[in-house]
Enzyme design. Structure first.
Site: not given
Length: 659
Positions: A154, A241
């Site tokens: 991320e 995710e």
């Protein structure tokens, strides 16, 4: 206790159902065909699974026994092994320990025949360390079809140009050793800025996908729309995710939004991973500290997130194909794949199951305590209505003629202004079934379209509550749709009109165009009514209340044809934006007679004429009901009257459904 025993039985049932699966052997080498993840033969496939928590904090779960349990009991075909990079005790500080933990999961996944994402779980760029790591991983595991590489978990505040440059270097390193396995690349702002990738994607690399992450408590419709735009532009997306709570990993679940994400991923055939297999004290952790380090988890070992995720995973086969068990229609808010609020009149749930006695869990929901009504159809035959009592949810028994398989359809008989019916199918042993693909009709209207006053089977007119004679299932729209073999959606509210209501002006009360875009058909803005339904016909029957003289007691302004026509035109323009290909048909009302009916038809023709030069949409059509004296309650159609109206409509609508 009863439900805990049932859940224990389901644990065993599901374990036996999925025992001995080998998804990798069945699917083979993954490849990208357009934006679609596909098997070795080029057929679409979806990977579904769970992510282990950070390797530095939850190493006890990184082993083959847990992966075996996740495969056999949770029905995953992929796991994500998240190598913590930056925090204390993570890879940059303790590379040997974390690498050993990671490889235990990778080796376990290969032995169990499931796919595994090797996740560089970082928030900052570490080019040298990442290239060295992926060089080792691709040399060691590149020969296995199980492996997927996620080169940047991320990115936070890095620009897409920075992330892209870093990713291109890491990809070159991987491709020297592994020319084929799938590679995943993150995008800025915690994997939400897929739009930046869309403007400047990485070129010249095959089997490359980009990751989007969502947490339903924080990320709403805007992220789905942004991702849709990227997919439509040819950007392959993998949801590596996701979860149902806030983006912090904590806070409350937003079940309606989470379900919207699942429905969207099913529609888009997207692969997805849920975070996380861990026992940290936060909402996103799926396990409690009591959970074993070697699988064999039972209900008391799972958190709410674990229970829900496991239930979701059981709705898919080894290839990630969705197995439908409950089909919802109309204005419905789904809270889970088998739970929903039936909101609008005629909203429904249908499923198939076996047995002579079928128990369904139902509850009447509103801001105050009162009952509702629901109509029952078994194997295509209308059985009647049942009263859904106020108070806590109850099991209602449906009796059938044999223990064979039965098709059950429950339809909300009362309208949205009467509150909602909560359906919970958790204790129903539903059988997978595929809903019929049919034409679709949306009926927009008022109490006539709701089915108000048509059913005196429980109470005669004037007895009971004002809604005790409601039966949307037998209103003219649903009756017509069933005769035409079409699905239907009712967007109607009693007393509402196009520019004013039965006894009020626009300044006093919302009108139908005001509430139409709200799923709950009210003016509080609780939830948007999305445009996923896309009907073949939109049937609009509004005007009865606009023409009404009211209750005869309150002063009523003269009918304003300009407001009526103007509002009608604007409403049609809004409908055309939602459904650009739909055929719009305007209806008069059989309840408006004589001179008023002549005016009604004249105004509808003026509305139609406004669109006569519109070449972007199908031409507006008008249908005229024959005048009638209704025999239902409160000068509304009876069941027999609704049947007459449907019979009048059917030949006209049939012409457009054939096109």
């Amino acid at each position: 206790m009863r439900y805990q025993k049932l859940y224990s039985i389901l644990f065993l049932t599901f374990s036996l159902m999925f025992f001995g699966r080998n998804p990798v052997k069945e699917i083979g080498n993954l490849q990208l065909v357009g934006t679609q993840l596909s098997d070795s033969k080029g057929k679409p496939v979806r990977l579904i699974g769970t992510s282990f928590g950070w390797s530095n904090w939850h190493p006890r779960f990184y082993n083959q026994k847990n992966i075996h349990w996740l495969k056999e009991d949770w029905n995953i075909n992929i796991v994500r092994a998240s190598l913590g990079i930056e925090p204390d005790g993570a890879y940059l500080q303790k590379p040997t320990e974390n690498l050993k933990t990671l490889e235990s999961a990778i080796d376990g996944a290969i032995k169990e025949g499931v796919y595994v994402i090797i996740d560089w779980h970082a928030h900052k760029i570490h080019p040298k360390e990442a290239k060295d790591f992926f060089d080792k991983m691709s040399k060691k595991y590149g020969k296995y079809p199980n492996v997927v590489y996620e080169v940047f978990n991320e990115p936070e505040k890095q620009s897409w140009e920075e992330v892209k440059s870093y990713a291109e270097d890491v990809i070159k390193t991987i491709r020297k050793n592994d020319p084929d396995n799938i590679i995943l690349v993150g995008c800025p702002e915690w994997d939400q800025r897929i739009d930046l990738v869309q403007k400047n994607p990485i070129k010249g690399v095959k089997n490359l996908m980009y990751t989007v992450h969502f947490y339903a408590g924080t990320h709403g419709k805007w992220l789905r729309e942004r991702t849709d735009e990227a997919l439509n532009a040819g950007i392959p997306v993998f949801i590596s995710e996701s979860a149902g709570m806030e983006a912090t990993g904590d806070g409350k679940f937003d079940y309606p939004e989470w379900q919207k994400y699942y429905d969207w991923m099913i529609k888009r055939n997207l692969s997805w991973i849920t975070w996380s297999v861990s026992d940290k004290k936060e909402t996103c952790s799926m396990l409690l500290p009591t959970a074993s380090s070697e699988g064999n988890w039972r209900l008391p070992d799972l958190t709410e997130s674990g229970i829900k995720t496991r239930d979701y995973l059981h709705q898919f086969d080894s290839r990630g194909q969705y197995i439908n068990k409950f089909n919802f229609g109309g204005r419905v808010e789904k809270n889970f794949y088998n739970k929903a609020l039936l909101i609008g009149p005629g909203s429904y749930v249908e499923f198939e199951t076996e047995g002579k006695t079928i128990e369904v869990n139902l509850k009447s929901v509103d801001t105050y305590s009162h009952h509702n009504w629901i109509s029952i159809e078994i194997d295509g035959k209308y059985i009647g209505r049942i009263k859904i009592d106020a108070g806590d949810a109850k099991n209602y028994k449906l009796e059938t003629s044999s223990p064979a398989k039965h098709h059950i359809k429950l339809t909300k008989a009362t309208e949205a202004s009467n509150g909602y019916i909560e359906f919970d199918g958790s204790n129903i042993n539903a059988i997978p079934f595929t809903p019929k693909s049919t034409k679709k009709i949306e009926f927009i209207g008022d109490s006539i379209t709701c089915g108000m006053g048509n059913d005196e089977s429980a109470f005669p007119c004037g007895k009971g509550e004002w809604y005790d004679q409601h039966n949307a299932y037998l209103a003219y729209g649903p009756v017509s749709a069933r005769a035409l073999g079409a699905d239907y959606l009712l967007s109607s509210v009693s007393g509402y009109g196009m520019y004013r209501n039965w006894n009020t002006e626009k300044s006093e009360e919302t009108i139908l165009p005001d509430v139409y875009n709200n799923l709950f058909l009210n003016g509080n803005g609780k939830a948007d009514f999305d445009n996923s339904y896309q009907p073949d016909i939109v049937s609009i029957c509004l005007g009865t209340n606009d023409f009404s003289d009211g209750d005869g007691k309150k002063a009523r302004l003269p009918f304003n044809q300009y407001k009526y026509i103007g509002n009608y035109i604007e409403f049609i323009q809004m409908i055309q934006k939602r459904y650009p290909k739909t055929q719009i048909i305007l209806l008069n009302s059989p309840m408006v007679n004589g001179e008023k009916n002549k005016q009604f038809i004249s105004y509808l023709n003026q509305v139609k004429d406004f669109f006569k030069n519109d070449t972007k949409h199908p031409p507006i059509e008008i249908f005229e009901f024959k005048e009638m004296t209704p025999k239902g309650c409160g000068y509304h159609p009876s069941i027999a009257d609704d049947e007459i109206m449907a019979n009048q409509l059917n030949p006209f609508y049939q012409k457009f459904l054939k096109n």
